[in-house]
Design a protein around this motif. Structure first.
Motif, short mmCIF file in Angstrom:
data_model
loop_
_atom_site.label_atom_id
_atom_site.label_comp_id
_atom_site.label_asym_id
_atom_site.label_seq_id
_atom_site.Cartn_x
_atom_site.Cartn_y
_atom_site.Cartn_z
N GLY A 125 4.68 -52.86 -5.94
CA GLY A 125 3.87 -52.70 -4.73
C GLY A 125 3.48 -51.25 -4.57
N PRO A 126 2.85 -50.90 -3.44
CA PRO A 126 2.50 -49.49 -3.18
C PRO A 126 3.75 -48.62 -3.18
CG PRO A 126 1.39 -50.95 -1.63
CD PRO A 126 2.39 -51.80 -2.37
N LEU A 127 3.63 -47.40 -3.71
CA LEU A 127 4.79 -46.53 -3.91
C LEU A 127 5.51 -46.23 -2.60
CD1 LEU A 127 6.52 -44.82 -5.78
CD2 LEU A 127 4.85 -42.96 -5.52
N ALA A 128 6.77 -46.60 -2.53
CA ALA A 128 7.62 -46.34 -1.36
C ALA A 128 9.06 -46.22 -1.83
CB ALA A 128 7.48 -47.45 -0.32
N ILE A 129 9.80 -45.35 -1.15
CA ILE A 129 11.19 -45.06 -1.54
C ILE A 129 12.06 -45.21 -0.31
CG2 ILE A 129 12.73 -43.33 -2.53
CD1 ILE A 129 9.81 -41.95 -3.27
N GLY A 130 13.00 -46.13 -0.36
CA GLY A 130 13.93 -46.33 0.74
C GLY A 130 15.35 -46.00 0.30
N ILE A 131 16.01 -45.14 1.03
CA ILE A 131 17.39 -44.74 0.69
C ILE A 131 18.28 -44.95 1.90
CG2 ILE A 131 18.88 -42.74 0.22
CD1 ILE A 131 16.85 -41.77 -1.78
N THR A 132 19.43 -45.55 1.66
CA THR A 132 20.50 -45.61 2.67
C THR A 132 21.66 -44.79 2.14
OG1 THR A 132 19.87 -47.80 3.49
CG2 THR A 132 22.14 -47.09 3.88
N VAL A 133 22.07 -43.81 2.93
CA VAL A 133 23.12 -42.89 2.51
C VAL A 133 24.35 -43.08 3.38
CG1 VAL A 133 22.44 -40.96 3.99
CG2 VAL A 133 23.53 -40.50 1.80
N MET A 134 25.50 -42.90 2.77
CA MET A 134 26.77 -43.03 3.48
C MET A 134 27.58 -41.75 3.30
SD MET A 134 27.18 -46.82 1.99
CE MET A 134 25.72 -46.48 1.00
N GLY A 135 28.21 -41.34 4.38
CA GLY A 135 29.06 -40.17 4.32
C GLY A 135 30.35 -40.43 5.08
N GLU A 136 31.27 -39.48 5.01
CA GLU A 136 32.52 -39.65 5.74
C GLU A 136 32.78 -38.41 6.58
OE1 GLU A 136 35.44 -40.51 2.77
OE2 GLU A 136 35.34 -38.52 1.85
N VAL A 137 33.37 -38.66 7.74
CA VAL A 137 33.67 -37.60 8.69
C VAL A 137 35.00 -37.93 9.35
CG1 VAL A 137 32.37 -38.76 10.54
CG2 VAL A 137 32.72 -36.29 10.65
N PRO A 138 35.84 -36.93 9.61
CA PRO A 138 37.13 -37.22 10.25
C PRO A 138 36.94 -37.92 11.59
CG PRO A 138 37.11 -34.99 9.37
CD PRO A 138 35.70 -35.49 9.25
N VAL A 139 37.83 -38.83 11.88
CA VAL A 139 37.78 -39.57 13.14
C VAL A 139 37.73 -38.59 14.31
CG1 VAL A 139 39.04 -41.15 14.64
CG2 VAL A 139 38.99 -41.56 12.17
N GLY A 140 36.76 -38.79 15.19
CA GLY A 140 36.64 -37.98 16.39
C GLY A 140 35.90 -36.67 16.21
N GLN A 141 35.40 -36.37 14.98
CA GLN A 141 34.74 -35.09 14.75
C GLN A 141 33.25 -35.22 14.44
OE1 GLN A 141 36.72 -32.23 12.20
NE2 GLN A 141 38.73 -33.11 12.63
N THR A 142 32.69 -36.40 14.59
CA THR A 142 31.26 -36.59 14.34
C THR A 142 30.43 -35.78 15.33
OG1 THR A 142 31.72 -38.86 13.61
CG2 THR A 142 29.42 -38.29 14.08
N LEU A 143 29.45 -35.05 14.82
CA LEU A 143 28.51 -34.34 15.69
C LEU A 143 27.46 -35.33 16.18
CD1 LEU A 143 27.89 -31.11 13.57
CD2 LEU A 143 29.51 -31.44 15.43
N LEU A 144 27.26 -35.38 17.48
CA LEU A 144 26.32 -36.32 18.09
C LEU A 144 25.25 -35.57 18.87
CD1 LEU A 144 28.93 -38.89 19.45
CD2 LEU A 144 27.65 -39.03 17.31
N ARG A 145 24.20 -36.27 19.26
CA ARG A 145 23.14 -35.68 20.07
C ARG A 145 23.54 -35.60 21.53
NH1 ARG A 145 17.82 -38.97 17.74
NH2 ARG A 145 17.96 -38.22 15.58
N SER A 146 24.60 -36.26 21.90
CA SER A 146 24.94 -36.43 23.32
C SER A 146 25.94 -35.42 23.86
CB SER A 146 25.49 -37.85 23.54
OG SER A 146 26.61 -38.08 22.69
N GLY A 147 26.30 -34.39 23.08
CA GLY A 147 27.37 -33.50 23.52
C GLY A 147 26.96 -32.19 24.14
N ALA A 148 25.66 -31.91 24.25
CA ALA A 148 25.22 -30.62 24.80
C ALA A 148 25.54 -30.52 26.28
CB ALA A 148 23.72 -30.44 24.58
N ARG A 149 25.95 -29.31 26.72
CA ARG A 149 26.31 -29.08 28.11
C ARG A 149 25.60 -27.83 28.62
NH1 ARG A 149 27.38 -33.46 27.27
NH2 ARG A 149 29.38 -34.56 27.39
N ALA A 150 25.31 -27.81 29.92
CA ALA A 150 24.66 -26.65 30.53
C ALA A 150 25.45 -25.39 30.21
CB ALA A 150 24.53 -26.84 32.03
N GLY A 151 24.74 -24.34 29.79
CA GLY A 151 25.38 -23.09 29.41
C GLY A 151 25.53 -22.92 27.91
N ASP A 152 25.46 -24.02 27.15
CA ASP A 152 25.55 -23.92 25.70
C ASP A 152 24.38 -23.11 25.13
OD1 ASP A 152 27.81 -25.47 25.69
OD2 ASP A 152 26.88 -27.24 24.78
N ASP A 153 24.63 -22.40 24.04
CA ASP A 153 23.57 -21.76 23.28
C ASP A 153 22.85 -22.81 22.43
OD1 ASP A 153 24.29 -19.14 24.12
OD2 ASP A 153 25.81 -19.01 22.52
#
Length: 329
Positions: A125-153
């Protein structure tokens, strides 16, 4: 050449070739992987489509690199260490020379990050590349978008905007155009970005939130602000400028940096008390990390012409700096 011969010729990793992280790798109906004890899996998927995400003239080796890099960048934004990936490749035809170069670029980057190709699919078909990647991170240490707080740089890595500058050079919209060195450097940024995996891992326990810059700095920062329920002040004079962008008109600089996208740098937030830790991490990695603003309680984004203290007149956010959207009319 048939489908299975194609896979075996270009993507099959034999014993001693590349990392071996899977319990069962490619060759069965499913791969089997297991994260180390105390680790969680982080999973992300991206698709690249010819004419939408890359030009038909791109070097296939660079395309293979970028196809995996954009996925590794998502892992970086979560602080995850790459583990394995799958590849879904749609091809208009079988071109052995093209496939050899594409596979080389893909697998060289995979080996650099010890990320094993464990399966996937090929189809016509038309050229397309789909990749699913897996990684590992220690429990409770994942960086998320929801953690920013007022005063943060607010910080950004590297020099966002170079990829957009190269794209505009291809489109012929730059006046004056780019010189040979500038074009080569910015084209490399667009076609073969460097995923900031080591930075993401180093930001565990330092950053409060993170996101990678794929659709524009302002737009991707906006994801953090919405998920965290906060706003931001950005100081325009603190935005990092590569030598190539520094030579361009100011309006062009801001368009490229704030709305360009395709940079795959990290934008992250961290408490002021972590400034020395961020600076030390940048020194260790040999990576420019720029403090460009702060998180505020009031929703929305306020742009200031100068000063991280937010003094001076605020600049409204133009509509042209909206985040890229595949389906926006």
């Amino acid at each position: 050449m048939g489908e299975f011969e194609l896979i075996e010729s270009f993507f099959w990793r034999r014993p001693g070739q590349g990392p071996r992280r899977a319990v069962v790798g490619n060759g069965d109906d499913c791969a089997v992987i297991a994260p180390a004890p105390g680790m969680q899996l982080a999973v992300s998927t991206d698709t690249l489509v010819e004419g939408r995400h890359f030009l038909s003239t791109v070097d296939p080796r660079r395309l293979g690199h970028k196809a995996l890099a954009v996925n590794l960048s998502d892992l970086a934004a979560c602080g995850a260490q790459p583990l394995a990936f799958t590849l879904a490749l749609t091809l208009p035809r079988v071109d052995a020379t093209w496939l050899q170069a594409f596979a080389q670029g893909l697998l060289d980057l995979a080996d650099e990050h010890e990320c094993e190709l464990i399966g996937g699919d090929t189809t016509a078909g038309p050229l397309a590349i789909g990749i699913t990647v897996m990684g590992e991170v220690p429990v409770g240490q994942t960086l998320l978008r929801s953690g920013a707080r007022a005063g943060d740089d607010i910080w950004v890595s590297g020099f966002p905007g170079e990829a957009r500058l190269a794209l505009e050079a291809f489109r012929g919209t730059l006046h004056p155009g780019l010189s040979g060195d500038a074009f080569d450097a910015t084209r490399l940024a667009m076609e073969a970005p460097d995923p900031r995996v080591a930075l993401g891992v180093g930001l565990r326990g330092v950053a409060s939130a993170a996101v990678d810059v794929s659709d524009g700095l302002l737009g991707d920062l906006g994801h953090v602000l919405r998920r965290s329920g906060v706003g931001a002040m950005l100081a325009l004079d603190t935005l990092p400028l590569s030598p190539w962008l520094a030579a361009r008109p100011r309006a062009e600089q801001l368009d490229c940096i704030l709305a360009g996208g395709d940079d795959y740098e990290l934008v992250f937030t961290a408490p002021p008390a972590r400034r020395e830790a961020v600076a030390a991490l940048g020194d260790t990695l040999g990576l420019v990390l720029s403090r460009i603003g702060r998180i505020e309680a009031e929703p929305g984004v306020r742009l200031h012409v100068s000063g991280l203290d937010g003094e001076g007149d605020a600049t409204p956010v133009p509509n042209r700096w909206a985040s890229f959207d595949h389906f926006r009319g």
